[in-house]
Design a protein around this motif. Structure first.
Motif, short mmCIF file in Angstrom:
data_model
loop_
_atom_site.label_atom_id
_atom_site.label_comp_id
_atom_site.label_asym_id
_atom_site.label_seq_id
_atom_site.Cartn_x
_atom_site.Cartn_y
_atom_site.Cartn_z
N PRO A 221 -5.06 25.36 1.98
CA PRO A 221 -3.94 25.70 1.11
C PRO A 221 -2.63 25.73 1.87
N GLY A 222 -1.61 25.15 1.26
CA GLY A 222 -0.29 25.07 1.88
C GLY A 222 -0.05 23.77 2.60
N GLY A 223 -1.12 23.01 2.84
CA GLY A 223 -0.95 21.75 3.54
C GLY A 223 -1.58 20.56 2.83
N MET A 224 -2.04 20.78 1.58
CA MET A 224 -2.73 19.72 0.87
C MET A 224 -1.82 19.03 -0.14
N ILE A 225 -1.91 17.72 -0.21
CA ILE A 225 -1.18 17.01 -1.26
C ILE A 225 -1.69 17.50 -2.61
N PRO A 226 -0.83 17.54 -3.63
CA PRO A 226 -1.29 18.00 -4.94
C PRO A 226 -2.30 17.04 -5.56
N ILE A 227 -3.22 17.60 -6.34
CA ILE A 227 -4.26 16.80 -6.96
C ILE A 227 -3.67 15.69 -7.83
N GLY A 228 -2.54 15.97 -8.48
CA GLY A 228 -1.93 14.98 -9.35
C GLY A 228 -1.46 13.73 -8.65
N SER A 229 -1.33 13.79 -7.33
CA SER A 229 -0.87 12.61 -6.58
C SER A 229 -2.02 11.74 -6.09
N ILE A 230 -3.26 12.23 -6.16
CA ILE A 230 -4.41 11.48 -5.63
C ILE A 230 -4.47 10.05 -6.18
N PRO A 231 -4.29 9.84 -7.50
CA PRO A 231 -4.39 8.47 -8.01
C PRO A 231 -3.34 7.51 -7.46
N HIS A 232 -2.28 8.03 -6.89
CA HIS A 232 -1.17 7.18 -6.45
C HIS A 232 -1.41 6.55 -5.08
N PHE A 233 -2.39 7.08 -4.33
CA PHE A 233 -2.59 6.63 -2.96
C PHE A 233 -3.77 5.67 -2.83
N ASP A 234 -3.60 4.68 -1.96
CA ASP A 234 -4.70 3.77 -1.63
C ASP A 234 -5.66 4.42 -0.63
N TYR A 235 -5.10 5.14 0.34
CA TYR A 235 -5.93 5.87 1.30
C TYR A 235 -5.34 7.27 1.50
N ILE A 236 -6.24 8.24 1.62
CA ILE A 236 -5.86 9.63 1.87
C ILE A 236 -6.45 10.01 3.22
N ASN A 237 -5.59 10.09 4.24
CA ASN A 237 -6.01 10.33 5.61
C ASN A 237 -6.13 11.83 5.87
N LEU A 238 -7.34 12.29 6.15
CA LEU A 238 -7.57 13.72 6.36
C LEU A 238 -7.29 14.08 7.82
N MET A 239 -6.35 14.97 8.03
CA MET A 239 -6.03 15.43 9.38
C MET A 239 -7.07 16.49 9.78
N SER A 240 -8.25 16.00 10.12
CA SER A 240 -9.37 16.90 10.41
C SER A 240 -9.35 17.30 11.88
N LEU B 243 0.82 -1.21 0.00
CA LEU B 243 0.00 0.00 0.00
C LEU B 243 0.85 1.26 0.00
N LEU B 244 0.27 2.32 -0.54
CA LEU B 244 0.81 3.66 -0.38
C LEU B 244 -0.32 4.56 0.09
N THR B 245 -0.14 5.18 1.25
CA THR B 245 -1.15 6.07 1.82
C THR B 245 -0.50 7.40 2.16
N CYS B 246 -1.31 8.36 2.58
CA CYS B 246 -0.75 9.65 2.97
C CYS B 246 -1.63 10.28 4.04
N ALA B 247 -1.09 11.30 4.67
CA ALA B 247 -1.85 12.18 5.55
C ALA B 247 -1.81 13.57 4.94
N THR B 248 -2.93 14.28 5.02
CA THR B 248 -2.97 15.62 4.43
C THR B 248 -3.87 16.53 5.23
N ALA B 249 -3.53 17.81 5.20
CA ALA B 249 -4.43 18.84 5.70
C ALA B 249 -5.44 19.16 4.59
N SER B 250 -6.36 20.04 4.88
CA SER B 250 -7.40 20.39 3.90
C SER B 250 -7.44 21.89 3.64
#
Length: 344
Positions: free
Chosen positions: A191-210, A182-189
């Motif tokens: 500006p300045g803390g969000m993974i780029p849109i172009g990387s979304i397809p590369h991740f199995d899970y995108i963990n929102l630091m809510s 797997l490849l996953t990530c953590a991201t803020a929501s």
């Protein structure tokens, strides 16, 4: 005739495709090795987790992640020696795998340790392949189930501005996928803390630091650390950015933010209950949330259950930062999450 009909029905039943069962909601819990995580690992109910993310590991200046019997760069909890023993990774993996829980190692963190190599440099065209190969080797040697990329804010922005984040995640995803990892990530929501849109397809899970809606130097006075409104907004942000529901994981905090006389103190859920009693498990604030007031803002069991219901409806599940901050027994936040996710 009846035998012929029965045989025909049986043949249809065999040929008919099985109805797919709904995917079990994921429950991803971070284990921080920069503090004494071992007591938690001994008592936690693994049946209520699907994944553990060990945090954190970083490369040294040469891009290595392991150096002999130690991780090359980490904030390990080890008196007299800040580097995490590699054996700790193996122990966590062995315990989790006994219960069918997948284990990933998380890269980065909100603040990189001084021992970390320069991520921007290590992801350059000349060095990226070596860094990716070292990560894949790390995963294979330690029987990991994948890698979690938790490069945040300034370092995330620097890597992305250099045009290297999407390239890195594409190459790492490709190599891990070849191995069924797997490849996953953590991201803020924001500006300045969000993974780029172009990387979304590369991740199995995108963990929102809510969480961290308010802190020592940011957010509205009297604001909440992690409100339901924030959770809904963050999910909506990532759906709008094109992340599929099946990849989005709602992050929930097991800690609070303290202000006034509570600033700088231990304000994780466990310490809140130790200090203020079990009734605190059913609230979201100690004191009064207002400018200049002394208060702690956190998420108690009712709000945590509500977030789990929201996650079950709109995402793949929940992510927890972090597991050592919970309590055992009837006031457990992990239990509240699990029960609500599974309609119990």
């Amino acid at each position: 005739m009846f035998r012929t009909l029965a045989a025909a029905l049986l043949a249809l039943m065999i040929a008919a495709p099985a109805v797919a069962k709904p995917a079990k909601p994921v429950v991803i819990g971070y284990i921080p090795t920069f503090k004494d995580y071992r007591p938690t690992l001994e008592v936690i109910d693994m049946s209520k987790l699907t994944h553990i993310n060990i945090s954190f590991a970083n490369p040294d200046a040469e891009g290595r992640f392991v150096n002999g019997d130690l991780l090359a760069c980490s904030d390990g909890y080890a008196p007299g020696d800040g580097m995490l023993p590699a054996a700790d990774i193996r122990n966590i993996v062995a315990k989790a795998h006994k219960h069918g829980v997948k284990v990933l190692v998380s890269l980065g963190g909100g603040t990189l340790p001084k021992c970390s190599g320069d991520w921007v440099d290590l992801l350059s065209d000349e060095k990226r392949a070596t860094t990716v190969a070292n990560l894949v080797k790390f995963a294979e040697e330690f029987d990991l189930d994948g890698i979690d990329v938790d490069l945040e804010w300034e370092i995330l922005t620097a890597i992305d501005k250099a045009g290297r984040y999407v390239q890195f995640t594409a190459e790492l995803s490709r190599e891990l996928d070849k191995r069924g990892l797997l490849l996953t990530c953590a991201t803020a929501s924001n500006p300045g803390g969000m993974i780029p849109i172009g990387s979304i397809p590369h991740f199995d899970y995108i963990n929102l630091m809510s969480y961290d809606g308010v802190g020592p130097t940011w957010g509205p006075a009297g604001g909440e650390n992690a409100s339901m409104e924030m959770a809904r907004k963050d999910i909506a942000v990532w759906l709008a950015r094109g992340a599929p529901k099946e990849k989005i994981v709602l992050g929930v905090p097991f800690y609070g933010r303290g202000f006034g006389e509570y600033a700088g103190q231990f304000n994780d859920y466990r310490h809140i209950l130790e200090r203020f009693g079990e009734d605190a498990a059913y609230g979201d604030v100690i004191g009064e949330r207002c400018a200049g007031c002394s208060y702690i803002t956190y998420s108690g069991r009712p709000t945590t259950r509500a977030k789990a219901r929201l996650a079950a409806e709109q995402t793949a599940g929940v992510m927890i930062w972090e597991l050592t901050e919970d309590v055992q027994g009837p006031n457990s936040l992990l239990d509240a999450l699990y029960d609500s996710l599974n309609n119990e």
